[in-house]
Design a protein around this motif. Structure first.
Motif, PDB file in Angstrom:
ATOM      1  N   SER A  27       0.903  -1.218   0.037  1.00  0.00           N
ATOM      2  CA  SER A  27      -0.202  -0.131   0.044  1.00  0.00           C
ATOM      3  C   SER A  27       0.948   1.195  -0.105  1.00  0.00           C
ATOM      4  O   SER A  27       1.621   1.595   0.959  1.00  0.00           O
ATOM      5  CB  SER A  27      -0.840   0.105   1.145  1.00  0.00           C
ATOM      6  N   GLU A  40      -7.662   9.143   2.691  1.00  0.00           N
ATOM      7  CA  GLU A  40      -8.469   8.383   3.625  1.00  0.00           C
ATOM      8  C   GLU A  40      -8.962   7.264   3.532  1.00  0.00           C
ATOM      9  O   GLU A  40      -8.999   6.402   4.531  1.00  0.00           O
ATOM     10  CB  GLU A  40      -9.457   9.466   3.910  1.00  0.00           C
ATOM     11  N   ILE A  43      -6.144   4.768   4.278  1.00  0.00           N
ATOM     12  CA  ILE A  43      -6.011   4.713   5.952  1.00  0.00           C
ATOM     13  C   ILE A  43      -6.997   3.896   6.385  1.00  0.00           C
ATOM     14  O   ILE A  43      -6.916   2.821   7.213  1.00  0.00           O
ATOM     15  CB  ILE A  43      -6.229   6.110   6.687  1.00  0.00           C
ATOM     16  N   ALA A  44      -8.525   4.104   5.808  1.00  0.00           N
ATOM     17  CA  ALA A  44      -9.510   3.119   6.341  1.00  0.00           C
ATOM     18  C   ALA A  44      -9.457   1.806   5.927  1.00  0.00           C
ATOM     19  O   ALA A  44     -10.068   0.714   7.267  1.00  0.00           O
ATOM     20  CB  ALA A  44     -10.792   3.662   5.854  1.00  0.00           C
ATOM     21  N   ASP A  45      -9.015   1.558   5.060  1.00  0.00           N
ATOM     22  CA  ASP A  45      -8.754   0.017   4.398  1.00  0.00           C
ATOM     23  C   ASP A  45      -7.756  -0.740   4.970  1.00  0.00           C
ATOM     24  O   ASP A  45      -7.809  -1.900   4.495  1.00  0.00           O
ATOM     25  CB  ASP A  45      -8.747   0.071   2.996  1.00  0.00           C
ATOM     26  N   THR A  46      -6.478  -0.314   5.550  1.00  0.00           N
ATOM     27  CA  THR A  46      -5.529  -0.942   6.268  1.00  0.00           C
ATOM     28  C   THR A  46      -5.143  -0.567   7.502  1.00  0.00           C
ATOM     29  O   THR A  46      -5.973   0.322   7.988  1.00  0.00           O
ATOM     30  CB  THR A  46      -4.379  -0.356   5.187  1.00  0.00           C
ATOM     31  N   SER A  47      -4.324  -1.460   8.137  1.00  0.00           N
ATOM     32  CA  SER A  47      -4.007  -1.117   9.425  1.00  0.00           C
ATOM     33  C   SER A  47      -2.510  -0.649   9.555  1.00  0.00           C
ATOM     34  O   SER A  47      -2.030  -0.827  10.801  1.00  0.00           O
ATOM     35  CB  SER A  47      -4.469  -2.149  10.493  1.00  0.00           C
ATOM     36  N   TYR A  48      -1.816  -0.568   8.518  1.00  0.00           N
ATOM     37  CA  TYR A  48      -0.293  -0.714   8.450  1.00  0.00           C
ATOM     38  C   TYR A  48       0.044   0.811   9.598  1.00  0.00           C
ATOM     39  O   TYR A  48      -0.648   1.816   9.268  1.00  0.00           O
ATOM     40  CB  TYR A  48       0.189  -0.414   7.180  1.00  0.00           C
ATOM     41  N   SER A  49       1.217   0.894   9.938  1.00  0.00           N
ATOM     42  CA  SER A  49       1.613   1.791  10.668  1.00  0.00           C
ATOM     43  C   SER A  49       2.090   2.830   9.984  1.00  0.00           C
ATOM     44  O   SER A  49       2.529   4.175  10.363  1.00  0.00           O
ATOM     45  CB  SER A  49       2.811   1.355  11.592  1.00  0.00           C
ATOM     46  N   ARG A  68       1.360   6.589   9.570  1.00  0.00           N
ATOM     47  CA  ARG A  68      -0.125   6.486   9.663  1.00  0.00           C
ATOM     48  C   ARG A  68      -0.798   7.638  10.600  1.00  0.00           C
ATOM     49  O   ARG A  68      -1.538   8.485  10.161  1.00  0.00           O
ATOM     50  CB  ARG A  68      -0.319   5.398  10.036  1.00  0.00           C
ATOM     51  N   ARG A  69      -0.090   7.879  11.840  1.00  0.00           N
ATOM     52  CA  ARG A  69      -0.883   8.502  12.747  1.00  0.00           C
ATOM     53  C   ARG A  69      -0.396  10.086  12.383  1.00  0.00           C
ATOM     54  O   ARG A  69      -1.556  10.832  12.520  1.00  0.00           O
ATOM     55  CB  ARG A  69      -0.290   8.307  14.239  1.00  0.00           C
ATOM     56  N   VAL A  72      -3.091  10.708   9.654  1.00  0.00           N
ATOM     57  CA  VAL A  72      -4.531  10.861  10.150  1.00  0.00           C
ATOM     58  C   VAL A  72      -4.524  12.542  10.892  1.00  0.00           C
ATOM     59  O   VAL A  72      -5.655  13.118  10.682  1.00  0.00           O
ATOM     60  CB  VAL A  72      -4.769   9.778  11.299  1.00  0.00           C
TER      61      VAL A  72
END
Ligand code: ADP
Length: 177
Positions: A27, A40, A43-49, A68-69, A72
């Motif tokens: 990704s 966005e 970000i919503a579809d994945t949980s990678y850092s 990621r943080r 966001v």
């Protein structure tokens, strides 16, 4: 050969990096051309850092890395306080100008949260050297490239899992002793 020697001589970064052959592609975000909505959605579809930033989908040259943080927080903040930022706004990760047709909403410049020189190793780097680099530099992740093309990512957890598999040792003791 002892299992450890075999492991050290034969395992390369390409054997530990993600994505594996059966996985969905890495990704990535492009340095320009993506809308706030598209970012966005990723970000919503994945949980990678984090996400590598590349020049374009056609040219997967590594430009940088964004957490990621930070993404966001910056997007939420811009949507609240920055005039004209909407879902269709283009997200720019560098100073180059927009690649979208003119006439759209103002772009959102996220250059300030981009790590412009994330550590990258080649796919042929032996894993014992990779482990040394993680240990000495205290990395959480590193990118894998081949002739400048982004191929994959290795996180500290990927290394710990791989080493635990190969040596049957406690993963935490490998990286920190
Ligand atoms: P961790 O490995 O600490 O759980 P992540 O949640 O970032 O860290 O990564 C989870 C898994 O997904 C790891 O195996 C990692 O190599 C891989 N990965 C990390 N970032 C990406 C990305 N942007 N695209 C595809 N895979 C990724």
């Amino acid at each position: 050969l002892e299992p450890k020697e075999e492991f050290e001589h034969k395992t390369l970064a390409m054997d530990v990096m993600r994505p594996r052959h059966s996985d969905p592609p890495l990704s990535v975000l492009t340095q320009s051309g993506m809308s706030v909505d598209q970012v966005e959605a990723m970000i919503a579809d994945t949980s990678y850092s984090g996400f590598p930033i590349v020049v374009s989908q056609e040219s997967p040259r590594l430009v940088g890395f964004v957490l990621r943080r930070d993404l966001v927080i910056s997007i939420d903040n811009a949507r609240r306080v920055q005039e004209g930022i909407v879902g269709a706004s283009e997200v720019l990760f560098n100073e180059q100008t927009s690649t979208l047709p003119p006439g759209g909403p103002p772009p959102l410049n996220l250059r300030s949260i981009l790590d412009l020189s994330p550590l990258a190793i080649t796919d042929h780097t032996p894993i014992d050297i990779t482990v040394d680099i993680f240990r000495k530099l205290g990395l959480r992740q590193c990118l894998v490239t081949q002739n400048g093309r982004l191929l994959g990512i290795i996180t500290k957890k990927d290394i710990l899992k791989h080493m635990a598999q190969m040596t049957n040792r406690d993963p935490e003791s490998i990286l920190f002793n």
